[in-house]
Design a protein around this motif. Structure first.
Motif, PDB file in Angstrom:
ATOM      1  N   PRO A  23      36.147  57.249  45.817  1.00 53.54           N
ATOM      2  CA  PRO A  23      37.085  56.604  44.887  1.00 53.54           C
ATOM      3  C   PRO A  23      37.221  55.101  45.119  1.00 53.54           C
ATOM      4  O   PRO A  23      37.450  54.348  44.162  1.00 53.54           O
ATOM      5  N   LEU A  24      37.047  54.642  46.384  1.00 49.90           N
ATOM      6  CA  LEU A  24      37.106  53.202  46.646  1.00 49.90           C
ATOM      7  C   LEU A  24      35.984  52.471  45.900  1.00 49.90           C
ATOM      8  O   LEU A  24      36.193  51.402  45.316  1.00 49.90           O
ATOM      9  N   PHE A  25      34.784  53.061  45.929  1.00 51.17           N
ATOM     10  CA  PHE A  25      33.652  52.475  45.212  1.00 51.17           C
ATOM     11  C   PHE A  25      33.923  52.457  43.706  1.00 51.17           C
ATOM     12  O   PHE A  25      33.678  51.456  43.029  1.00 51.17           O
ATOM     13  N   ILE A  26      34.435  53.574  43.192  1.00 51.35           N
ATOM     14  CA  ILE A  26      34.729  53.675  41.752  1.00 51.35           C
ATOM     15  C   ILE A  26      35.789  52.664  41.341  1.00 51.35           C
ATOM     16  O   ILE A  26      35.688  52.017  40.282  1.00 51.35           O
ATOM     17  N   ILE A  27      36.819  52.487  42.187  1.00 53.13           N
ATOM     18  CA  ILE A  27      37.882  51.511  41.890  1.00 53.13           C
ATOM     19  C   ILE A  27      37.312  50.098  41.820  1.00 53.13           C
ATOM     20  O   ILE A  27      37.630  49.325  40.914  1.00 53.13           O
ATOM     21  N   LEU A  28      36.443  49.749  42.791  1.00 53.20           N
ATOM     22  CA  LEU A  28      35.812  48.422  42.785  1.00 53.20           C
ATOM     23  C   LEU A  28      34.986  48.223  41.513  1.00 53.20           C
ATOM     24  O   LEU A  28      35.046  47.163  40.873  1.00 53.20           O
ATOM     25  N   TYR A  29      34.225  49.254  41.152  1.00 48.02           N
ATOM     26  CA  TYR A  29      33.367  49.191  39.963  1.00 48.02           C
ATOM     27  C   TYR A  29      34.205  49.003  38.701  1.00 48.02           C
ATOM     28  O   TYR A  29      33.926  48.114  37.874  1.00 48.02           O
ATOM     29  N   LEU A  30      35.243  49.827  38.535  1.00 47.91           N
ATOM     30  CA  LEU A  30      36.077  49.767  37.324  1.00 47.91           C
ATOM     31  C   LEU A  30      36.876  48.471  37.257  1.00 47.91           C
ATOM     32  O   LEU A  30      37.075  47.911  36.177  1.00 47.91           O
ATOM     33  N   TYR A  31      37.335  47.977  38.427  1.00 49.57           N
ATOM     34  CA  TYR A  31      38.084  46.719  38.450  1.00 49.57           C
ATOM     35  C   TYR A  31      37.251  45.593  37.850  1.00 49.57           C
ATOM     36  O   TYR A  31      37.698  44.859  36.957  1.00 49.57           O
ATOM     37  N   TYR A  32      36.010  45.453  38.344  1.00 50.41           N
ATOM     38  CA  TYR A  32      35.168  44.360  37.866  1.00 50.41           C
ATOM     39  C   TYR A  32      34.752  44.583  36.413  1.00 50.41           C
ATOM     40  O   TYR A  32      34.723  43.645  35.611  1.00 50.41           O
ATOM     41  N   LYS A  33      34.443  45.824  36.075  1.00 52.88           N
ATOM     42  CA  LYS A  33      33.965  46.142  34.729  1.00 52.88           C
ATOM     43  C   LYS A  33      35.042  45.872  33.679  1.00 52.88           C
ATOM     44  O   LYS A  33      34.779  45.300  32.618  1.00 52.88           O
ATOM     45  N   LEU A  34      36.278  46.293  33.981  1.00 50.92           N
ATOM     46  CA  LEU A  34      37.370  46.113  33.029  1.00 50.92           C
ATOM     47  C   LEU A  34      37.815  44.658  32.962  1.00 50.92           C
ATOM     48  O   LEU A  34      38.167  44.155  31.896  1.00 50.92           O
ATOM     49  N   ARG A  35      37.813  43.980  34.105  1.00 45.41           N
ATOM     50  CA  ARG A  35      38.256  42.583  34.116  1.00 45.41           C
ATOM     51  C   ARG A  35      37.279  41.674  33.382  1.00 45.41           C
ATOM     52  O   ARG A  35      37.686  40.781  32.638  1.00 45.41           O
ATOM     53  N   TYR A  36      35.982  41.872  33.610  1.00 42.44           N
ATOM     54  CA  TYR A  36      34.979  40.977  33.021  1.00 42.44           C
ATOM     55  C   TYR A  36      34.222  41.614  31.861  1.00 42.44           C
ATOM     56  O   TYR A  36      33.302  40.997  31.318  1.00 42.44           O
ATOM     57  N   ARG A  37      34.581  42.868  31.517  1.00 41.47           N
ATOM     58  CA  ARG A  37      33.987  43.573  30.376  1.00 41.47           C
ATOM     59  C   ARG A  37      32.449  43.556  30.441  1.00 41.47           C
ATOM     60  O   ARG A  37      31.766  43.223  29.462  1.00 41.47           O
ATOM     61  N   THR A  38      31.918  43.905  31.581  1.00 41.51           N
ATOM     62  CA  THR A  38      30.462  43.924  31.745  1.00 41.51           C
ATOM     63  C   THR A  38      29.875  45.195  31.135  1.00 41.51           C
ATOM     64  O   THR A  38      30.574  46.190  30.940  1.00 41.51           O
ATOM     65  N   LYS A  39      28.585  45.153  30.846  1.00 42.53           N
ATOM     66  CA  LYS A  39      27.880  46.303  30.289  1.00 42.53           C
ATOM     67  C   LYS A  39      26.578  46.518  31.062  1.00 42.53           C
ATOM     68  O   LYS A  39      26.070  45.596  31.712  1.00 42.53           O
ATOM     69  N   VAL A  40      26.059  47.733  30.984  1.00 41.57           N
ATOM     70  CA  VAL A  40      24.747  47.997  31.577  1.00 41.57           C
ATOM     71  C   VAL A  40      23.727  47.124  30.849  1.00 41.57           C
ATOM     72  O   VAL A  40      23.683  47.088  29.615  1.00 41.57           O
ATOM     73  N   ILE A  41      22.921  46.399  31.611  1.00 40.90           N
ATOM     74  CA  ILE A  41      21.998  45.423  31.028  1.00 40.90           C
ATOM     75  C   ILE A  41      20.845  46.139  30.328  1.00 40.90           C
ATOM     76  O   ILE A  41      20.178  46.992  30.930  1.00 40.90           O
ATOM     77  N   PRO A  42      20.580  45.834  29.038  1.00 36.26           N
ATOM     78  CA  PRO A  42      19.412  46.423  28.355  1.00 36.26           C
ATOM     79  C   PRO A  42      18.129  46.084  29.114  1.00 36.26           C
ATOM     80  O   PRO A  42      17.998  44.990  29.666  1.00 36.26           O
ATOM     81  N   LEU A  43      17.175  47.012  29.124  1.00 31.35           N
ATOM     82  CA  LEU A  43      15.950  46.837  29.918  1.00 31.35           C
ATOM     83  C   LEU A  43      15.203  45.551  29.593  1.00 31.35           C
ATOM     84  O   LEU A  43      14.691  44.873  30.488  1.00 31.35           O
TER      85      LEU A  43
END
Length: 493
Positions: free
Chosen positions: A456-476
């Protein structure tokens, strides 16, 4: 800017690690208490052939994982590579979570190793406070790492040589004992087949899966090849050479060592259940040496285990410092951690890591419960890092093809793509789930928290950055395959 072997690289760090340094770090990187001490508990849990099966499976997985890392590290040799690869090939949020996850793992492991030094020294000097030895170890590791990257490399080179020689001597003596040339007669067939109990597979598949966890921990540290690539003088030569040695290291040092222990020590021997450095006298290595007639075996193994623990602490200090440095350069950590001195050492990152390691160690003295939670929180982060390597490589290779690049231009190619990264991904997930499934069955939420906290610590770090900066999986087709990173755009400080 053109670079030679000693010019600043990555904004101030130095390319001073030679091929022999990288090779010996690869060769000795994962030889430690996991092999010298914990291997006995694996045999007692799953039986001789069950333990061998688990170590072979994990060994194959680690080999493929290292070829995946080798392909990326040879193409793009960067310090703190995991965070950068995850950032460039998958998603910036993934890179952010990977970097902090790996830094935290080694910062806490540094404290664990420091505490273990005190335990090991207690074998010789039981009347001296253990914390004094731990403090000396931390100070020594700090000095080694602040001098230069070359001092780190030389220290690891010689400590790895000690571990490698120990294993080679153990294998020679063990094989001579198996063939009856040394020591007393041993029922080798009976030991290997667990006295014909289930043909050497004790506890069936659940026991083998449980040993996957022990074997997985034993192999952690192999990924240091990727961390050192950015400071290698010749990464195109040294990284592939080190990766090729992984297979032989796994075969010779782990699989053959487990075979020798299983052949000479019955799986029911209660001493095999002792799986920590406090019981060095009953290390399976010491037991085999004693069986061959070496009375000083425990004392010798204690010295080797002390070397292994110091080596692990040294590697941990280096890996966590470089990860914090590169995260600063990638914008994932405060900028102060991205500064280096004239010798190419990221001093602020080194001091920051040392302080966290020291604070974690202090909690082991004044607040054991808090310390146990910190150790638990870092417990699975090594497997999470391996998942990150597998996912990053899968995306890297697919992006390489999607962007029309010729695979023959890769100076080192991973074996059996995409089987390798997919196999590593599946096994790592299985190992994480298999840590303590009984805690879920019994609804023991405290044990669930202690065992799985790092997830859950890893997931929290991931979601924090993703939601704050609205990042997306990079297209190939948009994946950045340029052989540089933000960390290389800064000048030396």
């Amino acid at each position: 800017m053109a670079q030679n072997n000693t010019e600043s690289f990555g904004g101030g760090i130095k390319r001073e690690l030679k091929t022999r340094h990288i090779s010996m770090i690869a060769l000795g990187g994962c030889i430690g208490t996991g092999l010298f001490v914990a291997s006995g508990s694996a045999i007692s849990q799953a039986g001789p052939l069950g333990a061998l099966t688990a170590y072979i499976a994990i060994g194959i997985m680690v080999f493929f994982l290292m070829t995946s890392l080798g392909e990326m590290a040879t193409y793009m040799p960067l310090t703190g590579s995991f965070a950068t690869y995850a950032n460039k090939f998958v998603d910036p949020a993934f890179g952010f979570a990977m970097g902090w996850n790996y830094w935290f793992n080694w910062a806490v492991t540094l404290a664990v190793d420091a505490a273990t030094v005190g335990v090991v020294m207690n074998y010789w000097l039981p009347n001296m406070p253990q914390w004094i030895w731990s403090a000396i170890a931390l100070a020594l590791i700090f000095v080694i790492n602040i001098l230069s990257v070359k001092s780190f490399g030389e220290t690891e080179f010689w400590m790895s040589i000690i571990k490698v020689i120990t294993v080679l001597i153990f294998l020679v003596i063990g094989l001579l004992t198996i063939f009856g040339i040394m020591g007393n007669h041993v029922d080798v067939i009976g030991n290997l087949t667990a006295n014909h109990h289930n043909g050497g597979f004790v506890g069936g598949l659940p026991a083998i899966l449980a040993v996957f966890v022990v074997a997985g921990y034993s192999f952690q540290g192999t990924e240091l090849i990727g961390i050192t690539a950015g400071e290698s003088a010749t990464p195109e030569e040294s990284v592939p050479k080190a990766i090729k040695q992984v297979f032989w290291r796994i075969l010779l040092f782990y699989i053959l060592s487990i075979f020798v222990i299983a052949a000479l020590i019955n799986y029911k021997n209660p001493d095999l259940l002792r799986s920590d450095a406090a019981h060095v006298a009953v290390s399976p290595f010491a037991l085999v040496f004693k069986q061959a007639g070496f009375a000083a075996a425990a004392s010798v193994m204690n010295a080797v285990i002390l070397t292994s623990v110091l080596s692990s602490a040294n590697s941990g200090m280096y890996a966590s410092t470089r990860m914090l440095y590169v995260m600063s350069r990638e914008g994932f950590a405060p900028k102060v951690f991205g500064k280096t001195n004239r010798r190419g050492i990221p001093v602020a990152a080194l001091l920051g890591t040392t302080v966290i390691g020291l604070l974690t160690f202090v909690t082991s003295i004044i607040g054991p419960n808090a310390y146990n939670y910190l150790v638990a929180a870092s417990g699975l982060t090594g497997f999470i890092a391996w998942i990150g390597i597998a996912v990053s490589h899968y995306r890297f290779r697919r992006a390489f093809v999607a962007q029309g690049k010729d695979l023959s231009s890769l100076k080192y190619k991973a074996k059996w793509f995409p089987f390798g990264p997919l196999m590593a991904l599946i096994i790592c997930i299985l190992v994480i789930i298999g840590q303590n499934p009984q805690s879920f069955i019994a609804l023991d939420w405290q044990q669930v928290l202690i065992t799985y906290m790092s997830v859950p610590l890893f997931i929290i770090l991931y979601l924090y950055y993703k939601l704050r900066y609205r990042t997306k999986v990079i297209p190939l087709k948009e994946v950045d395959l340029n052989k540089s990173s933000k960390s290389e755009s800064y000048e030396a400080n």
